[in-house]
Scaffold this motif. Sequence first.
Motif, short mmCIF file in Angstrom:
data_model
loop_
_atom_site.label_atom_id
_atom_site.label_comp_id
_atom_site.label_asym_id
_atom_site.label_seq_id
_atom_site.Cartn_x
_atom_site.Cartn_y
_atom_site.Cartn_z
N ASN A 137 0.83 -1.22 0.00
CA ASN A 137 0.00 0.00 0.00
C ASN A 137 0.86 1.26 0.00
O ASN A 137 0.35 2.36 -0.20
CB ASN A 137 -1.00 0.01 1.16
CG ASN A 137 -0.34 -0.02 2.51
OD1 ASN A 137 0.64 0.69 2.74
ND2 ASN A 137 -0.83 -0.84 3.41
N PRO A 196 -2.61 3.04 -2.84
CA PRO A 196 -3.56 2.78 -1.74
C PRO A 196 -4.59 1.70 -2.04
O PRO A 196 -5.26 1.23 -1.13
CB PRO A 196 -4.23 4.14 -1.53
CG PRO A 196 -3.99 4.91 -2.78
CD PRO A 196 -2.70 4.41 -3.34
N GLN A 209 -4.64 -3.12 -0.55
CA GLN A 209 -4.93 -3.39 0.86
C GLN A 209 -5.25 -4.88 1.00
O GLN A 209 -6.08 -5.40 0.26
CB GLN A 209 -6.15 -2.58 1.32
CG GLN A 209 -6.01 -1.07 1.14
CD GLN A 209 -5.15 -0.43 2.21
OE1 GLN A 209 -4.77 -1.08 3.19
NE2 GLN A 209 -4.82 0.83 2.03
N GLN A 224 -10.89 1.04 3.31
CA GLN A 224 -9.95 -0.08 3.50
C GLN A 224 -10.70 -1.40 3.71
O GLN A 224 -10.29 -2.44 3.21
CB GLN A 224 -9.09 0.24 4.72
CG GLN A 224 -8.06 -0.81 5.04
CD GLN A 224 -7.28 -0.45 6.30
OE1 GLN A 224 -7.19 0.70 6.67
NE2 GLN A 224 -6.71 -1.43 6.96
#
Length: 1605
Positions: free
Chosen positions: A812, A816, A819, A1124
């Motif tokens: 990550n 991003p 995850q 997330q």
Amino acid sequence: MTDGQVADEKFLVLVNDLLASGEIPDLFPDDEVENIIGSMRPEVRSLGLMDTRENCWKFFIDRVRRQLKVALCFSPVGSKLRDRSRKFPAVVNCTAIDWFHEWPREALESVSFRFLQEVENIEPQVKESVSRFMAYVHTSVNQTSKEYLANERRYNYTTPKSFLEQIKLYRSLLGQKSKDLTAKMERLENGLQKLSSTSAQVDDLKAKLAAQEVELKQKNEDTDKLIQEVGIETEKVTKEKAVADEEEQKVAAIAVVVSSKQRDCGEDLAKAEPALQAAQDALNTLNKNNLTELKSFGSPVAAVTNVTAAVMVLMAPGGKVPKDRSWKAAKVMMAKVDSFLDSLINFNKENIPEACLKAIRPYLQDPEFQPDLVASKSYAAAGLCSWVLNIVKFYEVYCEVEPKRQALRKANAELAAAQEKLTAIKRKINHLNENLAKLTAKFEKATADKVKCQQEAESTARTISLANRLVGGLVAENVRWAEAIENFRRQERTLCGDVLLITAFISYLGYFTKRYRRHLMENCWRPFLSQLKVPIPVTADLVPLTMLTDDADIAAWQNEGLPADGMSTENATILTSCQRWPLMVDPQLQGIKWIKNRYGDQLRVIRFEQRGYLDAVERALAAGDVVVIENLGETLDPVLGPLLGRETIKKGRYIKVGDKECEYSPNFRLILHTKLANPHYQPELQAQCTLINFTVTRDGLEDQLLAAVVNMERPDLEQLKSDLTKEQNGFKITLKTLEDNLLSRLSSASGNFLGDTELVENLETTKRTAAEIEQKVKEAKVTEAKINEARDHYRPAAARASLLYFIMNDLNKIHPMYQFSLKAFGVVFQKAVLKADPDETLRQRVSNLIDSITFSAFQYTTRGLFECDKLTYTAQLVFQILLMNNEISPTELDFLLRYPVQPGVTSPVDFLSSHSWGGIKSLCSMDEFKHLDRDIQGSPKRWKKFVESECPEKEKFPQDWKSKTSLQRLCMMRTLRPDRMTYAVRDFVEEKLGGEYVMGRSLDFAVSFEESSPATPMFFILSPGVDPLKDVEKHGKKMGYTFDNNNFHNVSLGQGQEVIAEQALDLAAREGHWVILQNIHLVARWLGTLEKLLEQFAEGSHENFRVFVSAEPSSTRDSHFIPQGILENSIKITNEPPTDMHANLHKALDNFNQESLDMCARENEFKSIWFSLCYFHAVVAERRKFGPQGWNRSYPFNTGDLTISINVLYNYLEANLKVPYDDLRYLFGEIMYGGHITDDWDRHLCRTYLEEFIKPEMMEGEFFLAPGFPLPGNMDYNSYHQYVDDTLPAESPYLYGLHPNAEIGVLTQTSEKLFRTMLEMQPRDGGVGEGGGMTSEEKVRSVLEDILERLPEQFDMAELLGKAEERTPYQVVALQECERMNVLTQEIRLSLNALNLGLKGELTMTSEMENLQNAIFLDAVPDSWAGRAYPSTAGLALWFNDLLARVKELEAWSADFILPPAVWLAGFFNPQSFLTAIMQAMARRNEWPLDSMCLQCDVTKKNREDFSSPPREGAYVHGLFMEGARWDSQTGLVVDARLKELTPAMPVIFIRAVPVDKQESRNVYHCPVYKTRQRGPTYVWTFNLRTKEKPSKWTLAGVALLLQT
């Protein structure tokens, strides 16, 4: 008001108005405004003013402004305050800013010293040292937090509140620990005192025991006498009882006989009863009348006379049967009817003489002797007949019963006699029993007295025994407790120092990782303690946690599910000991699992998203519950501010939540929890809470995975280990409990405690249990060692898996979207273990496990990575594995990743740049590479051949360097050919891990689908030109999930589709349907709801329920907003086109099957064009990796283009006898693929490819699609895949028609990015030195001043217009360029001056100024300048130098407006205007129409310096470069470029205008001219250049002229 209370930025609009004007518009309703004005009127009049509405309102507002106090408390962290001060200027302009800086050490020392004055348990002289240490702890944590941020990118803040909390915790802990120590010492001293008093009491007990023994002896004798008397009486009773029993048995026997006889008689009598009744009934039919009638018969029939005769026989007196039984005699018998009837009724039926019976037999045997028959003759005769028959029948039965009745009477008489005898005997026994009972009662009383006496004696003996056991048993404890007391006294002396360290640990270290905790404790705090002038007494080798927990606590935590590693134990200790509410950073959810197990049903789990969560908090506050608020984001609801700060009111009994005062129980405990891996919490929140980093550690995860793998491989072993661990933990808890109980009993025992059996037994149990446990612990240690030895065979597999997880988790940092949850990884791990090949030998099995786990994790991870990141991940994987196995040198790897270059060196050889030589010199400083520079200089030819080879990574290094290790060869390759590093790294991976790790074949959707579940959605990360959801629809169709079946829901989000999506999810979860949620990135605000829904449906949903999600990735980390929770629980799949020709071609072929190939009748033509099209598709898709040289713009070519093209091909081949090549090329190039293309040059390129790949020659013998890759013949589908594997050359630009140079730039950038990214992913070792460099502001100011100093003055346009009288096309171009330059330089000057004032604080910094500052700091051209300038790819420094060169060129030209000898074409804002001017000048001179003219380009053999004057017509231009090929001045042709010569300069070009019909068209290449290497929108013109090669070759090679490199 704090900024935490600003839940919405709109709040600040009101605050801004209030600060600026003292009023808030529309705050009061109209009626209140009138009231205010009315109440102000008298006061306004009293001041001598007119009481108008305006004056009254102004008076009111002025008073409010004077009296209103507004205090804003805003945090300066981040950009929030800066942004707000721009949007709401009154926040800054209308306030007096009081900036609170960090407290200096002196302030910290002063404050802590002031608070320590009130503490009693510290020596006065030590207090100053304690305050100094506290201040040092705070400042050292601040410093370490900076390193933590630099290395780990984690934000850890301390504030004065943190420091005050440290002091508060210290005071609290010191008091508590002091109290605990005192209590422990008192208990032990009490225990020792009780033991010493025990011996004295034993002698008194012995005398008491002697007296009790005498008394007991007398009692024994008395009792013995009584026993004899009772014995005699008992014997009498027994004898009588025997007689009675015998009689009783006799009576019982007689009773049985009588009962039997009674039953027989009864039964027989019952048989006679009907006959008697019938006789009676017959008599009842007779009466006087019918008998008189009978008597009156004259001579009746025989039947009647027989009846009367029979009656006469029966009634014969004395059994004398009359002989005369005639009717006459009968009539005499019946003469008196009444007496006759009486004689019948009273007939003696029991005694019928035998003679009568004998005489009556003949009548009875007469068939006519039947009542029914006789009735017809006479009713009375019939009654007599029936009576006779039944009387006889009765008598016969009665004769049988009579003997039995007599026997019964006799038996009854016997029974009565026997019972009377028995009654007499029983009376006697009762009398004897009464006597015996009296004796027995007397005996029992004597026995009870004796027992009581005996018990008292025994009790005394036992007490003596217990006392002896107590004294003897506690001999060891006597010594141990005495030592413990001494130990506690020592602890008491060092308590203030020990608690100081503990306090620092709890207050500050929770959020740090293990390494930073150790660093602060061992390298900072302990050394500081030892340097103090007045030393603080502290235990030398103190482990802080031992003062807060013991083995029993830790054992209990581990039984509750806490991981067994040291970091987790520390975290649990901090959590249970801190006074501020703990905030757990727990991305793997291991901490929350432990908390839920620990508190069980008592725990209240709350989330901010749930309805009524505040009500739940209020209830828990009053009830004193433990509350967990889980899944926090980075901000908390401001309503909870008072609760977080524990701001109690009303003597601590209430706390304010929102506008309600809630009852506050002291037992209430709040635990905050986030699963964000790296949250950024504001300093004020971090001051209110104790952050605890529960992130799993490598060691901790390794142990967990080891348990998992052993559990699967050797469940018996793991069960044994688990049981053993629990047993050991149980032992620790039991021992502590027993010890505590013992001390508790001893200390609480009052008076005569010697009789406390439980106390002694407890002691003995403790001793015995302790001995047993000690024995078991010894045995367990042996067993554990064996188990661990057996388990450790599997440790390499667990260690590898742990490493893989941490590499995966670090991804990550790259993007991003990457995850991954530990839970999902656990599933992959388990499946990999099951999938591994079995083997008899353990070593091989473990090796198979490692391979399976590695490849499964690799597959799981890479399918969710972008193509550009796959090699990064794979390389990181192989390097980390090799590092863990100690197979490579960390120093060499560090060089490879960092590539430190020795500055200021010049390359002594022509085939290496100075930058490369600097890398070589740096490499030579390592022992393994000594003399590399000398060898290169000594054999330059061999090294040049190696360096300039096309694929040096496949070649052997010259001299002895070929024998170096793979990594060492990589290090050398990085210095010599950085552009080939991606290939070299790929080869390295293949060598170390195997070919399957570098193959680009994508995983089949069906395989990935198998891993999905209701709790595991599939997340498609979208890429241009790819529609992954077709795979879902296709697979759904196979499994029966389609729109037609109403079990397949496809929701494309956006435009209010969220409600429909929620309904679809709800229905699908219940019914087991599939749901596709497309483009969730369009509904950012709804994603929190989606995360919650997916979590909710993960449990209890239908087993067939599936969710498929798609979203585009964010372009930057800051713009990423997908939760997330959605990402980490999903199977992520990227569907990017693959990244090399091999994978692209396979992917193109994968869209078809054998059926596709067999469908066309014209097999040869179809298969050949089909394969060419697949190759064409792979080329156009993958060509984009070469950047602008590949395609001017990026196009979303997709597999749909290919499949539709093949359908068109099939239709055209079926419909035409000849292959319509032109038609097919047009359809493919202009419509199917050309439909995507927006740039004319790209369209021309696409057309050229099709002309090369699809033409009649392809059917005429060998036809090459690329050098070394002929078109395959007719074969089956699988053979084509095999053909590609076997025949396709290694990846190179030649496969696309490009020159190898085309990838040098791209590959160099790619490899730089690869190593830069990998370097960022490396575990950082801290120690980041804060160099003495300039701050960003200083650097910006320095650059700003330099630019302003060198920026030239603007052109005087009035003066220039005066000079340029003729206004020739060239002069117009020069004037336009000067105007444009003025606009640009004016913007530069104005913006820099404004920024300068902003930096000095004389102007408010606007966002534009801030953007300018950032751009200058990053050496980038600011947007405001670039928008007014010419296209450029240079950094700011080079761009500004280029600007100065352009200004100089313009100054020279505008001095006299004479055309320069050679014009620098790249120096124009608008080069097209100059080229058009050439045509305009020629057209004016020759009076030719402009639209029938074009430019003729003749490349000279001269350079700029060789020209002193311009040509008579046209112009000489210079400053152009060729990309993709080079110009050969000798032959005057475009030829292949030299390797590594990317953009060779062109000689001066003579450009003139000619009529279109005179333009050369044979043997020319129409070469596009672009301003920069970005090409595309920077297109300028087309120059016709001479060539001997086919122009298509240069088109495919992307050859172009550039004005800038």
